[in-house]
Design a protein around this motif. Structure first.
Motif, PDB file in Angstrom:
ATOM      1  N   VAL A   2       0.836  -1.187   0.000  1.00 30.89           N
ATOM      2  CA  VAL A   2       0.000   0.000   0.000  1.00 30.89           C
ATOM      3  C   VAL A   2       0.873   1.239   0.000  1.00 30.89           C
ATOM      4  CG1 VAL A   2      -1.775   1.264   1.242  1.00 30.89           C
ATOM      5  CG2 VAL A   2      -1.801  -1.234   1.240  1.00 30.89           C
ATOM      6  N   GLN A   3       0.497   2.216  -0.816  1.00 31.38           N
ATOM      7  CA  GLN A   3       1.234   3.473  -0.868  1.00 31.38           C
ATOM      8  C   GLN A   3       0.367   4.600  -0.335  1.00 31.38           C
ATOM      9  OE1 GLN A   3       2.473   3.788  -5.004  1.00 31.38           O
ATOM     10  NE2 GLN A   3       4.464   2.918  -4.494  1.00 31.38           N
ATOM     11  N   LEU A   4       1.034   5.585   0.265  1.00 26.88           N
ATOM     12  CA  LEU A   4       0.371   6.777   0.783  1.00 26.88           C
ATOM     13  C   LEU A   4       0.950   7.981   0.063  1.00 26.88           C
ATOM     14  CD1 LEU A   4       0.532   5.964   4.613  1.00 26.88           C
ATOM     15  CD2 LEU A   4      -1.344   5.505   3.028  1.00 26.88           C
ATOM     16  N   VAL A   5       0.090   8.857  -0.437  1.00 30.85           N
ATOM     17  CA  VAL A   5       0.538  10.031  -1.178  1.00 30.85           C
ATOM     18  C   VAL A   5      -0.097  11.277  -0.587  1.00 30.85           C
ATOM     19  CG1 VAL A   5       0.636  11.173  -3.413  1.00 30.85           C
ATOM     20  CG2 VAL A   5       0.803   8.669  -3.282  1.00 30.85           C
ATOM     21  N   GLU A   6       0.755  12.173  -0.085  1.00 28.47           N
ATOM     22  CA  GLU A   6       0.263  13.419   0.502  1.00 28.47           C
ATOM     23  C   GLU A   6       0.168  14.518  -0.548  1.00 28.47           C
ATOM     24  OE1 GLU A   6       3.314  11.836   3.655  1.00 28.47           O
ATOM     25  OE2 GLU A   6       3.207  12.065   1.471  1.00 28.47           O
ATOM     26  N   GLN A  13       0.364  32.521   5.081  1.00 30.58           N
ATOM     27  CA  GLN A  13       0.684  33.493   6.123  1.00 30.58           C
ATOM     28  C   GLN A  13       0.160  33.016   7.473  1.00 30.58           C
ATOM     29  OE1 GLN A  13      -0.884  37.297   4.782  1.00 30.58           O
ATOM     30  NE2 GLN A  13       1.112  37.845   3.922  1.00 30.58           N
ATOM     31  N   ALA A  14       0.779  33.496   8.510  1.00 30.72           N
ATOM     32  CA  ALA A  14       0.323  33.180   9.856  1.00 30.72           C
ATOM     33  C   ALA A  14      -1.149  33.552  10.000  1.00 30.72           C
ATOM     34  CB  ALA A  14       1.166  33.910  10.894  1.00 30.72           C
ATOM     35  N   GLY A  15      -1.895  32.664  10.643  1.00 28.66           N
ATOM     36  CA  GLY A  15      -3.330  32.857  10.790  1.00 28.66           C
ATOM     37  C   GLY A  15      -4.147  32.209   9.696  1.00 28.66           C
ATOM     38  N   GLY A  16      -3.487  31.767   8.638  1.00 24.28           N
ATOM     39  CA  GLY A  16      -4.172  31.149   7.522  1.00 24.28           C
ATOM     40  C   GLY A  16      -4.471  29.676   7.739  1.00 24.28           C
ATOM     41  N   SER A  17      -4.995  29.054   6.681  1.00 22.33           N
ATOM     42  CA  SER A  17      -5.409  27.657   6.759  1.00 22.33           C
ATOM     43  C   SER A  17      -4.885  26.879   5.560  1.00 22.33           C
ATOM     44  CB  SER A  17      -6.942  27.547   6.773  1.00 22.33           C
ATOM     45  OG  SER A  17      -7.492  28.181   7.899  1.00 22.33           O
ATOM     46  N   LEU A  18      -4.682  25.592   5.791  1.00 16.15           N
ATOM     47  CA  LEU A  18      -4.362  24.641   4.732  1.00 16.15           C
ATOM     48  C   LEU A  18      -5.062  23.322   5.053  1.00 16.15           C
ATOM     49  CD1 LEU A  18      -0.494  25.017   4.133  1.00 16.15           C
ATOM     50  CD2 LEU A  18      -2.308  25.593   2.508  1.00 16.15           C
ATOM     51  N   ARG A  19      -5.372  22.557   4.012  1.00 15.70           N
ATOM     52  CA  ARG A  19      -5.869  21.211   4.229  1.00 15.70           C
ATOM     53  C   ARG A  19      -4.952  20.234   3.505  1.00 15.70           C
ATOM     54  NH1 ARG A  19     -11.515  18.202   2.519  1.00 15.70           N
ATOM     55  NH2 ARG A  19     -10.542  18.269   0.466  1.00 15.70           N
ATOM     56  N   LEU A  20      -4.390  19.334   4.268  1.00 14.54           N
ATOM     57  CA  LEU A  20      -3.552  18.279   3.710  1.00 14.54           C
ATOM     58  C   LEU A  20      -4.400  17.043   3.433  1.00 14.54           C
ATOM     59  CD1 LEU A  20      -0.412  18.498   6.027  1.00 14.54           C
ATOM     60  CD2 LEU A  20      -0.951  19.825   3.973  1.00 14.54           C
ATOM     61  N   SER A  21      -4.052  16.349   2.376  1.00  7.94           N
ATOM     62  CA  SER A  21      -4.727  15.101   2.031  1.00  7.94           C
ATOM     63  C   SER A  21      -3.714  13.970   1.951  1.00  7.94           C
ATOM     64  CB  SER A  21      -5.437  15.224   0.677  1.00  7.94           C
ATOM     65  OG  SER A  21      -6.410  16.233   0.682  1.00  7.94           O
ATOM     66  N   CYS A  22      -4.134  12.797   2.322  1.00  9.67           N
ATOM     67  CA  CYS A  22      -3.304  11.596   2.221  1.00  9.67           C
ATOM     68  C   CYS A  22      -4.151  10.526   1.541  1.00  9.67           C
ATOM     69  CB  CYS A  22      -2.852  11.129   3.592  1.00  9.67           C
ATOM     70  SG  CYS A  22      -2.034   9.513   3.594  1.00  9.67           S
ATOM     71  N   ALA A  23      -3.806  10.214   0.309  1.00  6.86           N
ATOM     72  CA  ALA A  23      -4.540   9.213  -0.455  1.00  6.86           C
ATOM     73  C   ALA A  23      -3.833   7.873  -0.364  1.00  6.86           C
ATOM     74  CB  ALA A  23      -4.657   9.654  -1.907  1.00  6.86           C
ATOM     75  N   ALA A  24      -4.574   6.856   0.045  1.00 14.26           N
ATOM     76  CA  ALA A  24      -4.026   5.499   0.138  1.00 14.26           C
ATOM     77  C   ALA A  24      -4.372   4.719  -1.119  1.00 14.26           C
ATOM     78  CB  ALA A  24      -4.589   4.796   1.367  1.00 14.26           C
ATOM     79  N   THR A  90       5.622  25.303  10.715  1.00 16.03           N
ATOM     80  CA  THR A  90       6.414  25.032   9.526  1.00 16.03           C
ATOM     81  C   THR A  90       7.177  23.726   9.666  1.00 16.03           C
ATOM     82  OG1 THR A  90       6.660  27.368   8.953  1.00 16.03           O
ATOM     83  CG2 THR A  90       8.333  25.857   8.107  1.00 16.03           C
ATOM     84  N   ALA A  91       6.988  22.832   8.709  1.00 15.76           N
ATOM     85  CA  ALA A  91       7.612  21.516   8.760  1.00 15.76           C
ATOM     86  C   ALA A  91       7.250  20.745   7.497  1.00 15.76           C
ATOM     87  CB  ALA A  91       7.139  20.736   9.983  1.00 15.76           C
ATOM     88  N   VAL A  92       7.900  19.610   7.335  1.00 13.68           N
ATOM     89  CA  VAL A  92       7.437  18.631   6.352  1.00 13.68           C
ATOM     90  C   VAL A  92       6.442  17.729   7.081  1.00 13.68           C
ATOM     91  CG1 VAL A  92       8.043  16.763   4.792  1.00 13.68           C
ATOM     92  CG2 VAL A  92       9.604  18.712   5.084  1.00 13.68           C
ATOM     93  N   TYR A  93       5.269  17.579   6.498  1.00 14.98           N
ATOM     94  CA  TYR A  93       4.204  16.783   7.097  1.00 14.98           C
ATOM     95  C   TYR A  93       4.119  15.437   6.375  1.00 14.98           C
ATOM     96  CZ  TYR A  93       2.595  20.649   9.933  1.00 14.98           C
ATOM     97  OH  TYR A  93       2.516  21.653  10.882  1.00 14.98           O
ATOM     98  N   GLY A 107       4.140   8.188   3.745  1.00 16.03           N
ATOM     99  CA  GLY A 107       4.126   8.941   2.512  1.00 16.03           C
ATOM    100  C   GLY A 107       5.451   9.649   2.324  1.00 16.03           C
ATOM    101  N   GLN A 108       5.560  10.380   1.225  1.00 20.75           N
ATOM    102  CA  GLN A 108       6.821  11.033   0.880  1.00 20.75           C
ATOM    103  C   GLN A 108       6.972  12.389   1.567  1.00 20.75           C
ATOM    104  OE1 GLN A 108       4.137  11.166  -0.934  1.00 20.75           O
ATOM    105  NE2 GLN A 108       3.975  13.298  -1.639  1.00 20.75           N
ATOM    106  N   GLY A 109       5.899  12.912   2.113  1.00 19.93           N
ATOM    107  CA  GLY A 109       5.941  14.195   2.813  1.00 19.93           C
ATOM    108  C   GLY A 109       5.511  15.349   1.939  1.00 19.93           C
TER     109      GLY A 109
END
Length: 116
Positions: A2-6, A13-24, A90-93, A107-109
């Motif tokens: 099984v592979q995971l792909v982010e 900017q600070a205060g903002g938003s992001l949505r990360l996805s991880c597809a299996a 701030t980081a690699v997720y 996943g690969q990050g």
């Protein structure tokens, strides 16, 4: 295997938003736990949030109330909604899955950068 792909990382900017996805590449029910980890430069990888096959969640203290982990089983995808982002986020997720026979998949990050 099984592979995971982010996806979904980027610069915000600070205060903002992001949505990360991880597809299996297989059913999420192949895993008893899915999680998001992060690794900042010069620091150890740390657990950010975890979700069980039954939907139970837990979070590291620094993201409680700001981040939400969820899963969409029909799409074999796990999400990390990140609100009120701070420069220290701030980081690699990395997406992580632990199978029912205790094997880990990573996943690969994806890079998240929060500017002040």
């Amino acid at each position: 295997q099984v592979q995971l792909v982010e996806s979904g990382g980027g610069l915000v900017q600070a205060g903002g938003s992001l949505r990360l996805s991880c597809a299996a590449s297989a059913s999420l029910f192949s895993f008893h736990t899915m999680a998001w980890y992060r690794q900042a430069p010069g620091k150890q990888r740390e657990l950010v949030a975890r979700i069980s096959s039954g939907g139970s969640t837990n979070y590291t203290d620094s993201v409680k109330g700001r981040f939400t982990i969820s899963r969409e089983n029909a799409k074999n995808t796990v999400y990390l909604q990140m609100n009120s982002l701070k420069p220290e986020d701030t980081a690699v997720y990395y997406c992580n899955g632990v199978t029912w026979n205790a094997r880990e998949r990573w996943g690969q990050g994806t890079q998240v950068t929060v500017s002040s």
